[in-house]
Design a protein around this motif. Structure first.
Motif: not given
Length: 223
Positions: A159-170, A192-206
């Motif tokens: 995800a981009p370095l931003t606090d905007d959750e909607q941008t991250i979600r998109e 391609c059955t898997e998606l690797s995305m989400g880190m400490s600050g945004d894994f729930e959104t991922a």
């Protein structure tokens, strides 16, 4: 005790988010240990974390030497230089950063067995990030098909370095949609059955947007 509490809290958050999002697949937790000691990595394994992620060949091999190759799943999550493929490719279970044909060629040359790979996609378009441009994914996958030892199990993005959750979600949503398009092509070498995305600050959104692998460091290892 801190590690134990951290793991319990993260697992609870993963489970709660997965239930809320009606996530059908179990989300795999990768404990990112690139900035901590081998002792901390061991503690994560003792608390039931089954996969560790490193972003440097030296760090991965050092921990693996002390912990053992068969102690857990080993994930390489950083950008991998072509000249360092031979160091790690037979020491890992997953590569999360396939981003160029030259890397696929070197994997084909050095790997003893097929390697589970995520293609890294630069969804956000940031120049500072590695990855295939979304519009190039199908041509890239078509070309990768000539290397039998490269098994594309999914797509990865940061995800981009931003606090905007909607941008991250998109960004996460766009990767899921791209993964769905890839699945519709039925590439034999790229299920391609898997998606690797989400880190400490945004894994729930991922997870809400379909992540099946989350790469978590800070909130697992903080004191």
């Amino acid at each position: 005790m801190a590690i134990q509490n951290n793991v319990q809290k993260v697992r609870a958050r993963i489970e709660e988010t997965s239930a809320r999002a009606a996530q059908k697949k179990q989300v795999k937790l990768i404990g990112v240990t690139k900035s901590v000691s081998t002792d901390i990595a061991r503690q994560l394994l003792e608390e039931g974390v089954e996969a560790l992620g490193e972003n440097r060949p030296e760090g991965l091999l050092e921990k693996q030497k002390e912990i053992g190759r068969d102690a857990c799943e080993w994930h390489f999550i950083g950008s991998l230089q072509t000249r360092k493929v031979r160091q790690v490719i037979n020491a890992i279970d997953y590569l999360h950063s396939l981003d160029r044909i030259g890397l696929a060629e070197e994997i084909e040359k050095r790997a003893n067995e097929p390697v589970k790979c995520f293609v890294q996609v630069n969804v956000s378009g940031e120049e500072s990030k590695h990855g295939i441009h979304p519009e190039d994914i199908h041509s890239f996958l078509h070309e990768v098909g000539q290397y039998p030892k490269v098994q594309v199990v999914g797509l990865m993005t940061m995800a981009p370095l931003t606090d905007d959750e909607q941008t991250i979600r998109e960004v996460f949503r766009s990767l899921r949609q791209l993964r769905d398009e890839v699945q519709e092509r039925h590439y034999a070498h790229a299920p391609c059955t898997e998606l690797s995305m989400g880190m400490s600050g945004d894994f729930e959104t991922a997870i809400e947007e379909g992540a099946t692998f989350v790469r978590i460091g800070t909130v697992l290892v903080e004191a």
